[in-house]
Design a protein around this motif. Structure first.
Motif, PDB file in Angstrom:
ATOM      1  N   GLU A 132      56.755 144.880 -57.914  1.00  0.00           N
ATOM      2  CA  GLU A 132      56.794 144.524 -56.515  1.00  0.00           C
ATOM      3  C   GLU A 132      58.177 144.048 -55.982  1.00  0.00           C
ATOM      4  N   GLY A 133      58.614 143.226 -56.637  1.00  0.00           N
ATOM      5  CA  GLY A 133      59.857 142.426 -56.263  1.00  0.00           C
ATOM      6  C   GLY A 133      61.287 142.488 -57.136  1.00  0.00           C
ATOM      7  N   ILE A 134      62.064 143.317 -56.761  1.00  0.00           N
ATOM      8  CA  ILE A 134      63.268 143.518 -57.655  1.00  0.00           C
ATOM      9  C   ILE A 134      64.475 142.935 -57.065  1.00  0.00           C
ATOM     10  N   GLU A 171      46.066 135.095 -44.802  1.00  0.00           N
ATOM     11  CA  GLU A 171      46.238 134.891 -43.515  1.00  0.00           C
ATOM     12  C   GLU A 171      47.588 134.458 -43.080  1.00  0.00           C
ATOM     13  N   THR A 172      48.100 133.634 -43.863  1.00  0.00           N
ATOM     14  CA  THR A 172      49.584 132.995 -43.823  1.00  0.00           C
ATOM     15  C   THR A 172      50.719 134.319 -43.880  1.00  0.00           C
ATOM     16  N   TYR A 173      50.522 135.068 -44.982  1.00  0.00           N
ATOM     17  CA  TYR A 173      51.605 136.078 -45.118  1.00  0.00           C
ATOM     18  C   TYR A 173      51.162 137.322 -44.537  1.00  0.00           C
ATOM     19  N   ARG A 174      49.876 137.629 -44.317  1.00  0.00           N
ATOM     20  CA  ARG A 174      49.321 138.896 -43.512  1.00  0.00           C
ATOM     21  C   ARG A 174      49.730 140.188 -44.833  1.00  0.00           C
ATOM     22  N   ASN A 178      55.406 140.408 -47.618  1.00  0.00           N
ATOM     23  CA  ASN A 178      56.029 139.124 -46.696  1.00  0.00           C
ATOM     24  C   ASN A 178      56.007 137.931 -47.932  1.00  0.00           C
ATOM     25  N   LEU A 179      54.774 137.982 -48.599  1.00  0.00           N
ATOM     26  CA  LEU A 179      54.834 136.988 -49.624  1.00  0.00           C
ATOM     27  C   LEU A 179      56.048 136.953 -50.737  1.00  0.00           C
ATOM     28  N   THR A 183      58.829 134.279 -50.051  1.00  0.00           N
ATOM     29  CA  THR A 183      58.669 133.255 -50.670  1.00  0.00           C
ATOM     30  C   THR A 183      58.930 133.349 -52.301  1.00  0.00           C
ATOM     31  N   LEU A 184      58.388 134.186 -52.853  1.00  0.00           N
ATOM     32  CA  LEU A 184      58.424 134.206 -54.252  1.00  0.00           C
ATOM     33  C   LEU A 184      60.044 134.540 -54.966  1.00  0.00           C
ATOM     34  N   LEU A 185      60.614 135.682 -54.007  1.00  0.00           N
ATOM     35  CA  LEU A 185      62.139 135.606 -54.514  1.00  0.00           C
ATOM     36  C   LEU A 185      62.959 134.682 -54.187  1.00  0.00           C
ATOM     37  N   PRO A 186      62.940 133.936 -52.976  1.00  0.00           N
ATOM     38  CA  PRO A 186      63.644 132.879 -52.626  1.00  0.00           C
ATOM     39  C   PRO A 186      63.481 131.682 -53.633  1.00  0.00           C
ATOM     40  N   THR A 187      62.146 131.454 -53.824  1.00  0.00           N
ATOM     41  CA  THR A 187      61.906 130.249 -54.688  1.00  0.00           C
ATOM     42  C   THR A 187      62.475 130.332 -56.189  1.00  0.00           C
ATOM     43  N   VAL A 188      62.195 131.571 -56.833  1.00  0.00           N
ATOM     44  CA  VAL A 188      62.833 131.944 -58.109  1.00  0.00           C
ATOM     45  C   VAL A 188      64.198 131.808 -58.109  1.00  0.00           C
ATOM     46  N   SER A 189      64.791 132.227 -56.994  1.00  0.00           N
ATOM     47  CA  SER A 189      66.404 132.134 -57.073  1.00  0.00           C
ATOM     48  C   SER A 189      66.867 130.636 -56.865  1.00  0.00           C
ATOM     49  N   GLU A 190      66.110 129.748 -56.004  1.00  0.00           N
ATOM     50  CA  GLU A 190      66.332 128.631 -55.821  1.00  0.00           C
ATOM     51  C   GLU A 190      66.170 127.574 -57.456  1.00  0.00           C
ATOM     52  N   GLN A 191      65.017 127.914 -57.830  1.00  0.00           N
ATOM     53  CA  GLN A 191      64.708 127.067 -59.115  1.00  0.00           C
ATOM     54  C   GLN A 191      65.813 127.490 -60.092  1.00  0.00           C
ATOM     55  N   LEU A 192      66.257 128.523 -59.961  1.00  0.00           N
ATOM     56  CA  LEU A 192      67.032 128.952 -61.367  1.00  0.00           C
ATOM     57  C   LEU A 192      68.457 128.337 -61.143  1.00  0.00           C
TER      58      LEU A 192
END
Length: 458
Positions: A132-134, A171-174, A178-179, A183-192
């Protein structure tokens, strides 16, 4: 399928209702004229009001049934919004019943994020079906020693299994996109990036790769770390040579200083900052670091260091080999010296044992001689005591009142016995006679005793 059949039946019922009067009139005219009635006219003419109502009701039932039943697929979760505004979820697979005409939103239970390398044409180097996310060409990070790298990670997330958390997430991301993108891609990048700045590239290639990967997984699962900046000094020593190895001393070439992030612990537990993954109760199911592509210049430097280290190791091994040969020669000399020492000591021990044996033999002979002298002395004393006892016995008999004839007979027999014994005895050449006019018999016995002792000593 049910919806299609329901609409078909409803439309069929409505159509028959509209064309029924015309078909019915034509049917009656054909009967009056005696003409043959076509099958379709007969079929439509027989649908009276009850049959049309039943057909229409069955169509509506099929439509309601189609809107009330949902087949939940494995690996999916469903958000249900009913016409009344009530919200619900479906978490398990199978046939489920819902309020008719509810809005249904389907979400994947698992979402995969993966870093994929691109070729020169900009195409993915591997199959990305079902991802889903590349993240193209990985996540660019920097170590504390200013070495850049592209980290290729594969992360699988699991949607919340709690109804309230899942409803809030939807209801937040619809939309799942969007999720993933917000959220997922930026958070993974930030933590790494945050975790990478806690390590140096030298540490990573020197054995901290496992710890680095475990720290990334921990940060994604349990929240980011609260860190503090600490100054680190990296000491670089001079080249290792033979002299430095022999002297066991190395000089300092330079000292590099840099700042790195270190975890803050509270009662032995790292202090954390929750990120969007934790806040939305998304579960990090799996984290895999596929590769860490370090900067090419740093890799070239590592290769040079590896070659130099290999040459140093060879030189050190030569030194160690020569030292081992030297130690072997010394050890062999010590071994020969020890063998000769043992041989001489064995000879000394044999000589000492022989001397001690002779001494013990002489001591034993001396003790035997002393025992023989004492034995002879005791025998002589015993003989004297015996003779004296016999003489005393005869004297007592005489004093007891023997007749002169009996006394003469006893003295005669005594003298004959003494003479007989004296005739058997070998008289020595040496004779000892007491100065006070002792008994001659006693003197003879003493002479014999001394003669026997002299012979034993010889």
């Amino acid at each position: 399928m049910l919806t299609f059949l329901g609409f078909l039946f409803v439309i069929l019922a409505i159509t028959i209702t509209f064309v029924q009067p015309f078909i019915r009139k034509k049917h009656d005219d054909l009967i009056k004229n005696g003409s043959k009635i076509p099958p379709y006219i007969g079929f439509i003419a027989m649908w009276d009001l009850k049959l049309r109502s039943a057909l229409f009701g069955f169509g509506l039932f099929m439509l309601l049934l189609a809107e009330s039943v949902i087949f939940a697929k494995e690996g999916h979760q469903y958000y249900i919004l009913s016409p009344t505004g009530a919200r619900s979820t479906i978490m398990s697979p199978g046939i489920k019943f819902i309020v008719p005409f509810s809005k249904i939103q389907e979400w994947e239970k698992f979402i995969d994020i993966k870093c994929v390398a691109l070729d020169k044409k900009g195409n993915y180097k591997q199959d990305v079906t079902g991802i889903e996310g590349i993240i193209p060409n990985g996540i660019n990070v920097r170590f504390i020693d200013k070495v850049d790298a592209n980290v290729y990670a594969s992360v699988r997330f699991e949607m919340p299994s709690d109804d309230i958390a899942f409803i809030k997430l939807v209801e937040t991301y619809r939309q799942p996109s969007n999720l993933i993108n917000n959220t997922l891609l930026p958070t993974v990048s930030e933590q790494l990036k945050n975790v990478t700045f806690m390590y140096s590239a030298e540490d990573y290639v020197s054995g901290s790769a496992t710890d680095y990967r475990m720290t990334i997984e921990d940060a994604l699962k349990n929240g980011g770390f609260v860190v503090k900046k600490v100054e680190v000094r990296d000491t670089i020593y001079n080249e290792v040579g033979v002299d430095s190895v022999l002297k066991k001393k190395r000089g300092i070439k330079e000292i590099n200083k840099f700042i790195r992030n270190e975890k803050i612990f509270v009662n032995g537990i790292p202090k954390r900052i929750p990120h969007e993954i934790n806040v939305n109760k998304i579960i990090t199911a799996q984290v895999i670091i596929d590769d860490v592509d370090l900067n090419k210049a740093f890799e070239d430097k590592l290769k040079q260091q590896r070659d130099i280290s290999a040459e140093k190791i060879i030189e050190i091994q030569k030194v160690e080999t020569a030292r081992a040969a030297q130690q072997r020669i010394v050890a062999e000399g010590e071994r020969d010296k020890a063998a000769e020492r043992v041989k001489q000591e064995k000879m000394q021990v044999n000589t000492l044992i022989a001397i001690e044996t002779r001494v013990k033999e002489e001591e034993s002979n001396r003790q035997l001689a002393e025992i023989a002298v004492k034995t002879a002395e005791l025998e002589a004393r015993a003989l004297l005591i015996k003779e004296k006892a016999e003489a005393d016995a005869n004297r007592l008999k005489v004093n007891a009142g023997l007749t002169p004839q009996e006394r003469a007979q006893i003295e005669k027999e005594t003298r004959i016995g003494v003479a007989h014994e004296l005739s058997k005895m070998q008289v020595p050449t040496n004779m000892i006679i007491g100065g006070n006019g002792g008994n001659s018999t006693e003197s003879l016995l003493q002479i014999k005793l001394l003669d026997d002792i002299t012979k034993k000593q010889k």
